[in-house]
Design a protein around this motif. Sequence first.
Motif, PDB file in Angstrom:
ATOM      1  N   PRO A 206      -5.230   8.834  -1.992  1.00 42.59           N
ATOM      2  CA  PRO A 206      -3.834   8.427  -2.193  1.00 42.59           C
ATOM      3  C   PRO A 206      -3.450   7.234  -1.329  1.00 42.59           C
ATOM      4  N   LEU A 207      -2.454   6.503  -1.799  1.00 43.22           N
ATOM      5  CA  LEU A 207      -1.926   5.387  -1.021  1.00 43.22           C
ATOM      6  C   LEU A 207      -1.244   5.932   0.225  1.00 43.22           C
ATOM      7  N   SER A 208      -1.487   5.295   1.333  1.00 42.35           N
ATOM      8  CA  SER A 208      -0.824   5.706   2.568  1.00 42.35           C
ATOM      9  C   SER A 208      -0.588   4.462   3.412  1.00 42.35           C
ATOM     10  N   GLY A 209       0.124   4.642   4.500  1.00 45.78           N
ATOM     11  CA  GLY A 209       0.396   3.528   5.396  1.00 45.78           C
ATOM     12  C   GLY A 209       1.705   2.849   5.069  1.00 45.78           C
ATOM     13  N   ASP A 210       1.994   1.840   5.863  1.00 47.61           N
ATOM     14  CA  ASP A 210       3.246   1.098   5.716  1.00 47.61           C
ATOM     15  C   ASP A 210       3.021  -0.125   4.836  1.00 47.61           C
TER      16      ASP A 210
ATOM     17  N   LYS B 231       0.458 -11.330   8.167  1.00 42.23           N
ATOM     18  CA  LYS B 231      -0.266 -11.746   9.375  1.00 42.23           C
ATOM     19  C   LYS B 231       0.537 -11.385  10.617  1.00 42.23           C
ATOM     20  N   ALA B 232       1.838 -11.603  10.597  1.00 37.92           N
ATOM     21  CA  ALA B 232       2.689 -11.256  11.740  1.00 37.92           C
ATOM     22  C   ALA B 232       2.672  -9.749  11.978  1.00 37.92           C
ATOM     23  N   ALA B 233       2.702  -8.955  10.914  1.00 42.51           N
ATOM     24  CA  ALA B 233       2.662  -7.503  11.062  1.00 42.51           C
ATOM     25  C   ALA B 233       1.329  -7.033  11.624  1.00 42.51           C
ATOM     26  N   VAL B 234       0.235  -7.664  11.194  1.00 42.48           N
ATOM     27  CA  VAL B 234      -1.100  -7.316  11.699  1.00 42.48           C
ATOM     28  C   VAL B 234      -1.213  -7.676  13.173  1.00 42.48           C
ATOM     29  N   ASP B 235      -0.716  -8.840  13.536  1.00 43.51           N
ATOM     30  CA  ASP B 235      -0.775  -9.272  14.934  1.00 43.51           C
ATOM     31  C   ASP B 235       0.054  -8.362  15.842  1.00 43.51           C
ATOM     32  N   ALA B 236       1.136  -7.801  15.304  1.00 48.20           N
ATOM     33  CA  ALA B 236       2.005  -6.917  16.092  1.00 48.20           C
ATOM     34  C   ALA B 236       1.421  -5.511  16.229  1.00 48.20           C
ATOM     35  N   ALA B 237       0.410  -5.178  15.446  1.00 48.03           N
ATOM     36  CA  ALA B 237      -0.191  -3.839  15.482  1.00 48.03           C
ATOM     37  C   ALA B 237      -1.708  -3.960  15.568  1.00 48.03           C
TER      38      ALA B 237
ATOM     39  N   ALA C  49      -4.088  -2.204  16.679  1.00 45.14           N
ATOM     40  CA  ALA C  49      -4.927  -1.023  16.482  1.00 45.14           C
ATOM     41  C   ALA C  49      -4.994  -0.591  15.016  1.00 45.14           C
ATOM     42  N   ARG C  50      -4.202  -1.208  14.168  1.00 45.42           N
ATOM     43  CA  ARG C  50      -4.144  -0.800  12.769  1.00 45.42           C
ATOM     44  C   ARG C  50      -4.963  -1.728  11.877  1.00 45.42           C
ATOM     45  N   LYS C  51      -5.318  -1.200  10.703  1.00 41.64           N
ATOM     46  CA  LYS C  51      -6.088  -1.961   9.725  1.00 41.64           C
ATOM     47  C   LYS C  51      -5.240  -2.211   8.481  1.00 41.64           C
ATOM     48  N   LEU C  52      -5.703  -3.134   7.664  1.00 34.28           N
ATOM     49  CA  LEU C  52      -5.051  -3.423   6.383  1.00 34.28           C
ATOM     50  C   LEU C  52      -5.862  -2.801   5.249  1.00 34.28           C
ATOM     51  N   VAL C  53      -5.157  -2.248   4.275  1.00 31.20           N
ATOM     52  CA  VAL C  53      -5.789  -1.761   3.050  1.00 31.20           C
ATOM     53  C   VAL C  53      -5.151  -2.512   1.896  1.00 31.20           C
ATOM     54  N   LEU C  54      -5.992  -3.149   1.085  1.00 31.03           N
ATOM     55  CA  LEU C  54      -5.537  -3.911  -0.071  1.00 31.03           C
ATOM     56  C   LEU C  54      -5.792  -3.094  -1.329  1.00 31.03           C
ATOM     57  N   SER C  55      -4.742  -2.890  -2.117  1.00 31.69           N
ATOM     58  CA  SER C  55      -4.836  -2.085  -3.341  1.00 31.69           C
ATOM     59  C   SER C  55      -4.489  -2.936  -4.542  1.00 31.69           C
ATOM     60  N   GLY C  56      -5.466  -3.173  -5.411  1.00 32.05           N
ATOM     61  CA  GLY C  56      -5.224  -3.915  -6.641  1.00 32.05           C
ATOM     62  C   GLY C  56      -4.851  -2.970  -7.771  1.00 32.05           C
ATOM     63  N   PHE C  57      -3.900  -3.393  -8.588  1.00 29.59           N
ATOM     64  CA  PHE C  57      -3.441  -2.573  -9.705  1.00 29.59           C
ATOM     65  C   PHE C  57      -3.635  -3.314 -11.014  1.00 29.59           C
ATOM     66  N   HIS C  58      -3.763  -2.546 -12.103  1.00 27.32           N
ATOM     67  CA  HIS C  58      -3.878  -3.126 -13.443  1.00 27.32           C
ATOM     68  C   HIS C  58      -3.209  -2.190 -14.438  1.00 27.32           C
ATOM     69  N   ASP C  59      -2.945  -2.712 -15.650  1.00 28.52           N
ATOM     70  CA  ASP C  59      -2.309  -1.872 -16.663  1.00 28.52           C
ATOM     71  C   ASP C  59      -3.363  -1.190 -17.527  1.00 28.52           C
TER      72      ASP C  59
ATOM     73  N   ARG D  99      -1.146  -2.751   2.826  1.00 30.38           N
ATOM     74  CA  ARG D  99      -0.600  -1.692   3.672  1.00 30.38           C
ATOM     75  C   ARG D  99      -1.297  -1.665   5.027  1.00 30.38           C
ATOM     76  N   LEU D 100      -0.498  -1.385   6.060  1.00 25.93           N
ATOM     77  CA  LEU D 100      -1.030  -1.153   7.396  1.00 25.93           C
ATOM     78  C   LEU D 100      -1.302   0.336   7.541  1.00 25.93           C
ATOM     79  N   VAL D 101      -2.503   0.682   7.952  1.00 29.17           N
ATOM     80  CA  VAL D 101      -2.885   2.089   8.124  1.00 29.17           C
ATOM     81  C   VAL D 101      -3.459   2.293   9.526  1.00 29.17           C
ATOM     82  N   ASP D 102      -3.383   3.548   9.953  1.00 29.39           N
ATOM     83  CA  ASP D 102      -3.942   3.894  11.272  1.00 29.39           C
ATOM     84  C   ASP D 102      -5.429   4.116  11.212  1.00 29.39           C
TER      85      ASP D 102
END
Length: 163
Positions: free
Chosen positions: A56-60, A86-92, A94-104, A160-163
């Motif tokens: 499931p999708l999680s994180g901010d 980039k600003a959000a990543v630099d501010a956190a 310890a957190r990682k980014l998760v990229l979720s691609g969507f399609h119809d 999304r930013l995830v822990d």
Amino acid sequence: MLDDLDDGARVGVWTTLGLITLLLFGLLGGLGLRQLKGHAAPAVAAAPGEALLEGPLSGDLTGTLYFASGASELPAEAAAELASVKAAVDAAPARKLVLSGFHDTSGDPAMNAELAKKRAVAVREALKAAGVDAARIQLRKPESTAGNGPPEHARRVEIRLVD
């Protein structure tokens, strides 16, 4: 017909009929399962050494990029959205980014899933070019949208930013 046969022949005929029936049910059941699998989300191969996340999708949610139909090139307004990410990543740190691609759900599911993955990869490459460490970026398995929202929602990449 069976009245003229002795007991051994009768058992042989019934056994043969039973085996033929089982074979037919097996074939029809296999075809039914194959049809069901054809409507499931297609598997998208990851690049060597790259695992696609599932679950499931999680994180901010820190950003969403909307793409043109059939295109994986970053949209013109991507720079502002990526700067915010980039600003959000630099501010956190310890957190990682998760990229979720969507399609119809229209068209070929395998091609749609591959396009959604290409869009996520394009976003990843842009983030790396902006200075985000590649080790902090993960790709999630492409997901099909329900199709009940605006068309551009089916052509998006969520960041999304995830822990």
